[in-house]
Structures are given as C-alpha cells and as structure tokens.
Design a protein around this motif. Structure first.
Motif, PDB file in Angstrom:
ATOM      1  N   LEU A 211       1.051  -0.910   0.057  1.00  0.00           N
ATOM      2  CA  LEU A 211       0.193  -0.420   0.541  1.00  0.00           C
ATOM      3  C   LEU A 211       1.054   1.112   0.469  1.00  0.00           C
ATOM      4  N   LEU A 212       1.839   0.984   0.177  1.00  0.00           N
ATOM      5  CA  LEU A 212       2.867   1.739   0.054  1.00  0.00           C
ATOM      6  C   LEU A 212       3.196   3.364  -0.760  1.00  0.00           C
ATOM      7  N   GLU A 213       2.670   2.942  -2.149  1.00  0.00           N
ATOM      8  CA  GLU A 213       3.248   3.648  -2.940  1.00  0.00           C
ATOM      9  C   GLU A 213       2.210   4.515  -3.338  1.00  0.00           C
ATOM     10  N   ALA A 214       0.690   3.640  -3.619  1.00  0.00           N
ATOM     11  CA  ALA A 214      -0.773   4.402  -3.222  1.00  0.00           C
ATOM     12  C   ALA A 214      -0.992   5.565  -2.065  1.00  0.00           C
ATOM     13  N   GLY A 215      -0.417   5.158  -0.848  1.00  0.00           N
ATOM     14  CA  GLY A 215      -0.505   5.779  -0.010  1.00  0.00           C
ATOM     15  C   GLY A 215       0.347   7.271  -0.333  1.00  0.00           C
ATOM     16  N   LEU A 216       1.486   6.870  -0.090  1.00  0.00           N
ATOM     17  CA  LEU A 216       2.098   8.362  -0.456  1.00  0.00           C
ATOM     18  C   LEU A 216       2.038   8.937  -2.041  1.00  0.00           C
ATOM     19  N   GLN A 217       1.404   8.497  -3.009  1.00  0.00           N
ATOM     20  CA  GLN A 217       0.019   9.090  -3.715  1.00  0.00           C
ATOM     21  C   GLN A 217      -1.212   9.959  -3.153  1.00  0.00           C
ATOM     22  N   VAL A 218      -1.916   9.415  -2.430  1.00  0.00           N
ATOM     23  CA  VAL A 218      -2.391   9.981  -1.526  1.00  0.00           C
ATOM     24  C   VAL A 218      -2.228  11.142  -0.478  1.00  0.00           C
ATOM     25  N   ALA A 219      -0.512  10.938  -0.125  1.00  0.00           N
ATOM     26  CA  ALA A 219      -0.510  11.710   0.681  1.00  0.00           C
ATOM     27  C   ALA A 219      -0.288  13.071  -0.064  1.00  0.00           C
ATOM     28  N   GLN A 220       0.631  12.823  -1.497  1.00  0.00           N
ATOM     29  CA  GLN A 220       1.367  14.394  -1.828  1.00  0.00           C
ATOM     30  C   GLN A 220      -0.335  14.815  -2.723  1.00  0.00           C
ATOM     31  N   HIS A 221      -1.273  14.634  -3.290  1.00  0.00           N
ATOM     32  CA  HIS A 221      -2.194  14.917  -3.442  1.00  0.00           C
ATOM     33  C   HIS A 221      -3.327  15.981  -3.194  1.00  0.00           C
ATOM     34  N   CYS A 222      -3.334  15.271  -1.689  1.00  0.00           N
ATOM     35  CA  CYS A 222      -3.758  16.665  -0.198  1.00  0.00           C
ATOM     36  C   CYS A 222      -3.298  17.811  -0.478  1.00  0.00           C
ATOM     37  N   LYS A 223      -2.425  17.830  -1.776  1.00  0.00           N
ATOM     38  CA  LYS A 223      -1.546  19.350  -1.564  1.00  0.00           C
ATOM     39  C   LYS A 223      -1.554  19.805   0.193  1.00  0.00           C
ATOM     40  N   GLY A 224      -0.481  19.220   0.822  1.00  0.00           N
ATOM     41  CA  GLY A 224      -0.095  20.182   2.241  1.00  0.00           C
ATOM     42  C   GLY A 224      -1.837  20.653   3.194  1.00  0.00           C
ATOM     43  N   LEU A 225      -2.360  20.694   2.522  1.00  0.00           N
ATOM     44  CA  LEU A 225      -3.153  20.368   4.052  1.00  0.00           C
ATOM     45  C   LEU A 225      -3.789  19.443   4.759  1.00  0.00           C
ATOM     46  N   PRO A 226      -3.561  20.382   5.502  1.00  0.00           N
ATOM     47  CA  PRO A 226      -3.619  18.685   7.177  1.00  0.00           C
ATOM     48  C   PRO A 226      -4.702  18.372   7.270  1.00  0.00           C
ATOM     49  N   LEU A 227      -6.257  19.016   7.456  1.00  0.00           N
ATOM     50  CA  LEU A 227      -7.688  18.864   6.752  1.00  0.00           C
ATOM     51  C   LEU A 227      -7.807  18.503   6.559  1.00  0.00           C
ATOM     52  N   VAL A 228      -7.368  18.401   5.181  1.00  0.00           N
ATOM     53  CA  VAL A 228      -8.138  16.942   4.298  1.00  0.00           C
ATOM     54  C   VAL A 228      -7.301  15.980   4.629  1.00  0.00           C
ATOM     55  N   VAL A 229      -5.382  16.240   4.768  1.00  0.00           N
ATOM     56  CA  VAL A 229      -4.999  14.747   4.826  1.00  0.00           C
ATOM     57  C   VAL A 229      -5.860  14.097   6.241  1.00  0.00           C
ATOM     58  N   VAL A 230      -6.215  14.497   6.593  1.00  0.00           N
ATOM     59  CA  VAL A 230      -7.575  14.017   8.089  1.00  0.00           C
ATOM     60  C   VAL A 230      -8.381  13.778   7.468  1.00  0.00           C
ATOM     61  N   LEU A 231      -9.176  13.531   6.475  1.00  0.00           N
ATOM     62  CA  LEU A 231     -10.618  13.885   6.362  1.00  0.00           C
ATOM     63  C   LEU A 231     -10.300  12.564   5.365  1.00  0.00           C
ATOM     64  N   VAL A 232      -9.642  12.587   4.514  1.00  0.00           N
ATOM     65  CA  VAL A 232      -8.666  11.440   3.924  1.00  0.00           C
ATOM     66  C   VAL A 232      -8.794  10.223   4.097  1.00  0.00           C
ATOM     67  N   ALA A 233      -8.087  10.453   5.778  1.00  0.00           N
ATOM     68  CA  ALA A 233      -7.205   9.348   6.428  1.00  0.00           C
ATOM     69  C   ALA A 233      -9.003   8.204   7.011  1.00  0.00           C
ATOM     70  N   GLY A 234      -9.857   9.597   7.395  1.00  0.00           N
ATOM     71  CA  GLY A 234     -10.995   9.331   7.755  1.00  0.00           C
ATOM     72  C   GLY A 234     -11.699   7.658   7.643  1.00  0.00           C
ATOM     73  N   PHE A 235     -11.396   8.147   6.113  1.00  0.00           N
ATOM     74  CA  PHE A 235     -13.020   7.893   4.897  1.00  0.00           C
ATOM     75  C   PHE A 235     -12.083   6.323   4.103  1.00  0.00           C
ATOM     76  N   ILE A 236     -10.753   6.622   3.958  1.00  0.00           N
ATOM     77  CA  ILE A 236     -10.100   5.360   3.536  1.00  0.00           C
ATOM     78  C   ILE A 236      -9.907   4.390   4.462  1.00  0.00           C
ATOM     79  N   ALA A 237      -9.732   4.776   5.942  1.00  0.00           N
ATOM     80  CA  ALA A 237      -8.906   3.417   6.817  1.00  0.00           C
ATOM     81  C   ALA A 237     -10.667   2.680   6.799  1.00  0.00           C
ATOM     82  N   LYS A 238     -11.800   2.891   6.556  1.00  0.00           N
ATOM     83  CA  LYS A 238     -13.353   2.906   6.453  1.00  0.00           C
ATOM     84  C   LYS A 238     -12.810   1.678   4.750  1.00  0.00           C
ATOM     85  N   MET A 239     -12.392   2.166   3.923  1.00  0.00           N
ATOM     86  CA  MET A 239     -12.566   0.949   2.483  1.00  0.00           C
ATOM     87  C   MET A 239     -11.037  -0.326   3.033  1.00  0.00           C
TER      88      MET A 239
END
Length: 773
Positions: A211-239
């Motif tokens: 999952l590492l490469e896909a996770g790095l891409q998700v993080a990169q496309h959050c464009k440095g916004l902590p709120l977006v990172v946290v929100l994305v983490a909230g729903f991909i954790a359920k995936m």
C-alpha cells in the motif's frame, strides 16, 4: 514564578487504549504531525522577547491547522506554568463583544466572580489583568475592528503578557503586529503529509509495503493541507486495504483546486456515511459558528429527532455515542472539551465542515426524508417522514406569512400536509427577534425538541405548549413548574429544567411518564401526596425502566424515597443532595443498580458530630466508575466503602475533610488500596497531612488539587507510582508546587524518562494558620 519551568513534552495522557468504541481518545493524538517547528517558534515568542505586551499572530488558509497549533502551544505545560492567567475564546466572523469579554473574564477568574447584567465587563476584565502576566488567545479573527473592540481591554505593562491571534487573513495579522512578526503557517511537505496520513490510518502501526506507493500518492495529492489529510484518512481507513481503491482517491484529489479540494474531500466522507450519520452531521451545522456543543445535549437531541439507528437494542444512548464516535473517527467532528475522567464534554465542527453542511442543507432546501429509528417501532419499519429543518430564513418567512405554510415560497404546498419539523438546536438565538419564542413554536405542532434554556419564559408557557404532543426533548428556564402540566407528553424522553424557585416533583406522576430517560433539574425535591404510598406500591407502571439519568434531587433518606430509587433499576447517572442524617440506606439493595456508573452525591450533615454511624447507610452499587462526593466528612469506614468499588476510575472529593479516629484533617490511606482509580481530584478538600503508600493508587494517572490551602506537601510516595502522568495544581500553597516538582525530578532521576507533567495554575497562597485544627 520559581516553578515556571518546562515540565515535559507532549500533552495529557488518556491512559490505556480500550477495545470499547469511544471518542475519549482525542488527546492521545494531540501531538499533530508537522507542527513541531512551528510550535517551537511560537513558544519562544510567547516566553522570550519583549517584556511589553505583544501580539503573536498565526495566519494561513482554512485547513492548515492554525487553531490546532495554537491549542497545542496553549496547553503545553511550560506555557501553562509561565503565565499567571490564561484564556481562550473563538471570535469568528460574527461575534458579540460582551459575550466574548464575559467568556474571557470567567476563564481569567476561574468563574469565581459572578457577573450582573449591568456590570461593565470590560472594566472588570482590565482590573483582573492589571499587574499579571496573561495569555489571551483570540481564535479566528476576521477583521481589525474585532481587535480594536477587544484589545483595549487587555492592559499594557512590562510583565511579559501576550495575546495570541489566529486569522486566515494576512493583512489582519500584519495590522495587529506589535513587536513580533506574524507567523505564516506553511503547507505540509509530502513527507509530513504521508507521516500524518499513515499515523491516522494505521493508528501507530506501519503501512504494509503493497500500500506504500498508493498511500504516498494520496498524501501528495492532499496538497499539504492537514485538514484534507485527516479527512481523507478518515474515509480510506474504512475502505478495503487495496492499492487500487487508494489510487482512485489519489486520482480524484489530483484534479481539484485547494478550496474545491476541501469541499470535495468532505463530500467524499459524507457520501461514505450511513443515512443516520448524515442526519446527525447536518444537524450539527445549524449550531452557531465555533459553538462548543455540549455532547450530553447533542446526543439527546439526536434521539428526540429519531436520527439514531437503534438496532437490536433499546440503548439509544449507546447508539448515539457510537454515531458521534464514527463522525469523530472520520475527522468530521472535533472534540473541544473533556471532563477529568476523559469523557468528552464538548464537540464542534471545523469551519470548513460546517460550511459544507450549510451548503448541503441549502441545496436540499433544508428538507429530507427521515426513517424513524424509534425503539417503540418495529425494527423493519420503512415508514419515512418528510422533514424540514427549522432554520433562520424559515423563521423569518414563518413570521412574515403568519405561519401559513402554503404561503411560504421555499415550501411546496403539495408537500406541506405531511410536513414535519426538525427543531433548530439553538432556538434561543431567536430571542433578539422574538420576546416570547413560544409564539412561534406553538404554530409548529410536530416539533420533537424544544430547547429554551437561555431565556426565562412567562408563566403562560405551560398553556402555550399544550398542543406540542410530539415532544421528546424539553429544556426550559421557568419560574414555576408542576409536573402535571406536562404529564400528557407521553413520548417525552428528556426533561431539563432551570427555575428561579425550588421545584417539587410528584413521585406518582413521575412514575406515569414511562418513556422518560433523562431528568435533570437544577434543584428539586421528590414529594409525596397524602395516601400516595399505597397507590404507588400498587401501580404496575411505577417501575421506570427507561430512566437513565436522574438528578439533582434534594432528599431526606427515609423509607419512601429509598424505595423510589429502587424503582429506577436501569439508572446510569444519579445526582443527589442528602439533606439530613439518614434513616435508611441510600441504596437499600446495592446490587439492584448494576448499571449505575456515575454518582454525584452532596451531603449536608449539620448534626454529624452527634450522629456517628451514618456512614453505614452509604454502601454504593458495585459497578460505579465515577464518584463525585461533595460535602463529605470522610470517615475511615467511608474510605473503605469507596475502596471496595472494584471498577471506580475517577473520584472527586469536594468541600469536605478526612475524619479519623485519632486525628482529623489527616488522611491516612497507607493500608487502603484504590485498585482501579485513574483520576483523583481534591477540590477544596481540607486536610493538613496526607499519608499514602505506593500501593494505595496502583493505577493512578492524574492527580488534581484545587484550593488546597492547608496541605503543605504531596506525599513523596507518589514518585513510586509508575502510571502517574499528570499532577495539576490550582490555587494551592507554594510548597505544594515545590513537592510536585520534587516528585517529577525524582521520577526522571530514577527512570530516565520525562513521563510526569506538572501543571500549576492560578495564584499560590501562603498557608493559613493550621493550628486552628
């Protein structure tokens, strides 16, 4: 300020992880990734530099974490101990100057000085702050005028005082500049974004290689916004943990602009919610901006509106807590205040999440189909209700068109015949428009919740709400109250009352309201009518099995009252004021209240010294987890009664004193073990000496002493308790703080770990003459 030193890194510990679904773990993760350097810079500006008052500004776009950074610094023990006075308030785009000043004043004085309507709060605040080193946080300032309104109340002086400001507008930050340059909060790097994402998704574990490469891409496309990172983490954790699913998320994020990105991420999180969670979240959007929402009230409002899915159980409270836990775990809801026992007291919405909710409500014209999740209905019921939220625009139109629903432009007349209403959660905000909001409410017959706690209603209120037969939640501030006035509300679940006069509740009438779950009255007594005992005993409905919360009742412990408590077998929280020397046990059948986990007990025993043996009547239910004991003369037998509670996690002793056989005001628990106690609070608990062994509190994590004016030393044996993480002192004598720091140093020397935090709040006092004892 000899004790103003760094007392360790990090923030409060929340104890061991639990397998139970909970939202009490918010502070376990407060050391947010990416803010370490920023926090260090801000702390230096607060503690070092000019002795004159300075303004420290943090600015940046929504979602960068300005408030999180400010809160992280504000709660750091070295900051807590450095300043004499601290206060925090959220200003926001619209604000009320007096309300904000009252909030700051209350925090600056620990709410000890009461404020009257005609008081000049600005002048009172200035007087409190003069001559002190203070830190005031003004969170989310939008314009310079707000600073000009409030800043004049913060006196100048060479004491090293600071005002910390967060704003999303750079020009505001620059205009407020005094000595220190404004601090611009930067975007997270890709590396820090990934670190934060990994931490949120995997909860301390490492990401699997696939999952590492896909996770790095998700993080990169959050464009440095902590709120977006946290929100994305909230729903991909359920995936599912599949790289292909994560790459889809990354691709969706890559094409979005920053502002659109935040809304898109929230929309994605929203789309993954089950319907009950969607209703619960949108309802929170109607609270005012930056409002600290009391969790207890919120959960009961959700229940009243029938938002909460209640599958296979009638414990709607647990189902509601699970809903809030889910919303928090998905980072859609923030925790903004906790009790000493780590239960969440307040929650709130980030501004961006609230904006999304309001947009969504507007798009749907505040209307929705709601499936009732009523425990009294069959679980397979598919009957839906067409509902409209009562919101500010609708209120104005209702008033303008004299409550004729077919005349209101935003409603489709064909739908109004079956239309029901979801009550505005802060109905009292209409008070500026309506001197008597009941004039409006009574026109909306099918409201399920009525919250008018912040306005005193006229005596005609009881007549006015006769037609509101669907009420599940009723919170009122009234001058007079009789239970018979609302006994026709057969579906009522929550009754919350404040009154300028003492209220009497008729026991037999109360027993007829079988669906009541929560009764909370500021001051009331349980009364019995003549010849009521027989009818009460014979009444088959007198077992109030639905009752979960009951308080705060003023009682004498005589036979009828004792038997009434036995009629509440499923109580979870109970608050009692015992008025006189008891004649019967508080819990005649202690094993009968197996679900009771929280007890607030205030004892007023004016004849104590001629009434030895009263403590035998206070044997508590065995499953208590939280005990708040006020006004207690703590005898040795009472201490043993408390120590026998095998599940007790938090104990608060307030306004009493220990009373031993040999010496009073000396608390010796060297031979007593509180085996599960984690949080011990002594509030104005008067003792001269305290003797403790390392076995006395084997699980203790936090020790709090407030207004301890006679105790000179915390027992050194606390240094031998491996679980101890925090000692918090407020307005205690100076030597008590010295002993706390000595315990901290001893732990560091013995273990090499900086595991104990010492937080000292307020003024230290010179001890009174203890020879009085």
């Amino acid at each position: 300020m000899e004790l103003a030193e760094t007392c360790g890194k990090g923030t409060l510990s929340a104890g061991e992880p639990s397998t139970k679904r909970s939202i009490t773990s918010i502070y376990e993760d407060e050391e947010v990734v990416g803010f370490e350097k920023d926090a260090e810079i801000i702390m230096k500006k607060l503690i070092r530099g000019t002795k004159e008052r300075d303004v420290i500004s943090i600015y940046g776009m929504p979602g960068l974490g300005k408030t999180t950074l400010a809160r992280k610094v504000y709660n750091n023990p070295s900051i807590v101990n450095y300043f004499d006075v601290k206060a925090w308030c959220a200003v926001s785009q619209t604000y009320n100057r007096r309300t904000l000043l009252v909030e700051i004043f209350k925090q600056a004085t620990n709410d000890e000085i009461k404020i009257k309507e005609d008081d000049d709060v600005a002048d009172m605040l200035r007087r409190v702050l003069i001559g002190k080193r203070y830190l005031i946080v003004l969170d989310d300032i939008w314009d310079v005028e707000a600073w000009e309104d409030l800043g004049i109340c913060f006196p100048q002086g060479e004491y090293g005082s600071r005002v910390m400001v967060t704003t999303r507008i750079e020009q505001v930050a620059k205009h407020l500049q005094h000595h220190s340059d404004p601090h611009s909060l930067s975007f997270l790097t890709s590396e820090k974004s990934w670190k934060l994402l990994e931490k949120k998704v995997f909860q301390g574990e490492s990401c699997s290689p696939d999952l590492l490469e896909a996770g790095l891409q998700v993080a990169q496309h959050c464009k440095g916004l902590p709120l977006v990172v946290v929100l994305v983490a909230g729903f991909i954790a359920k995936m599912g943990r599949e790289a292909s699913l994560w790459l889809e998320v990354a691709n969706d994020l890559s094409s979005l602009a920053l502002g659109e990105q935040s809304m898109k991420v929230i929309q994605s999180s929203y789309d993954h919610l089950e319907d009950p969670l969607k209703h619960c979240l949108l309802y929170m959007g109607l609270f005012p901006e930056d409002h600290k929402i009391p969790v207890d009230d919120l959960l009961k409002l959700w229940m009243a509106e029938e938002f909460v899915l209640n599958s296979e159980t009638e414990n709607m409270e647990e189902a509601s807590r699970n809903c809030l836990s889910d919303l928090h775990n998905r980072s859609l809801v923030m925790v903004s205040g906790m009790r000493i026992n780590r239960d969440v007291e307040y929650c709130s919405l980030h501004d961006v999440v609230r904006e999304f909710c309001l947009r969504k409500l507007t798009e749907d014209k505040y209307m929705q189909l709601t499936v009732p999740y009523n425990p009294y209905q069959h679980l397979c019921s598919t009957e839906s209700r067409l509902c409209i939220y009562i919101h500010d625009d609708l209120v104005e139109q209702l008033d303008h068109y004299e409550y004729q629903l077919d005349k209101i432009p935003m409603l489709n007349f064909k739908e109004t015949n079956s239309l029901e209403f979801i009550a505005h959660p802060k109905l009292n905000i209409w008070n500026n428009l309506y001197s008597n909001p009941l004039d409006l409410v009574v026109k909306l017959r099918f409201v399920r919740a009525l919250h008018l706690m912040d306005v005193t209603l006229p005596d005609s209120w009881a007549t006015a709400i006769q037609s509101l037969t669907e009420l599940r939640y009723l919170a009122l501030y009234v001058r007079q109250f009789e239970l018979e006035w609302i006994s026709h509300l057969h579906d009522l679940q929550t009754l919350h009352l404040k009154s300028s006069e003492r209220i009497h509740l008729n026991a037999a009438t109360l027993s007829e309201m079988a669906r009541l779950r929560h009764v909370n009255v500021d001051s009331f007594s349980l009364v019995w009518e003549d010849n009521e005992e027989g009818s009460f005993e014979e009444c088959s409905t007198s077992m109030l099995e639905s009752m979960k919360t009951f308080g705060h009742c003023e009682i004498d412990l005589y036979n009828m009252n004792a038997r009434f408590l036995w009629r509440l077998p499923n109580l979870e929280e109970l608050g009692l004021h015992v008025e006189d020397v008891p004649e019967f046990p508080l819990f005649p059948i202690p094993e009968g209240h197996t679900r009771l986990h929280s007890l607030f007990l205030h004892i007023y025993l004016p004849n104590f010294f001629v009434s030895f043996g009263w403590e035998r009547y206070f044997v508590f239910p065995s499953n208590l987890r939280h005990l708040n004991f006020s006004g207690c003369v703590l005898t040795e037998e009472m201490v043993l009664n408390i120590a026998r509670l095998k599940k007790l996690e938090s104990l608060t002793l307030q306004g009493g004193f220990p009373f031993g056989r040999s010496q009073s005001y000396f608390w010796d628990v060297t031979n007593v073990e509180f085996r599960t106690l984690k949080y011990l609070t002594l509030l104005t608990f008067q003792m001269v000496k305290w003797k403790v062994s390392e076995e006395s509190f084997p699980m203790l994590e936090e020790l709090s002493l407030d207004y301890s004016l006679y105790l000179k030393e915390i027992p050194p044996s606390f240094a031998d308790m491996p679980t101890l993480r925090l000692i918090e002192l407020s307005k205690c004598i100076q030597s008590l703080g010295v002993s706390a720091m000595n315990i901290k140093r001893e732990i560091e020397e013995n273990t090499g770990c900086d595991s104990l935090q010492v937080v000292i709040k307020g003024t230290t006092f010179v001890p009174f003459d203890v020879t009085l004892f």
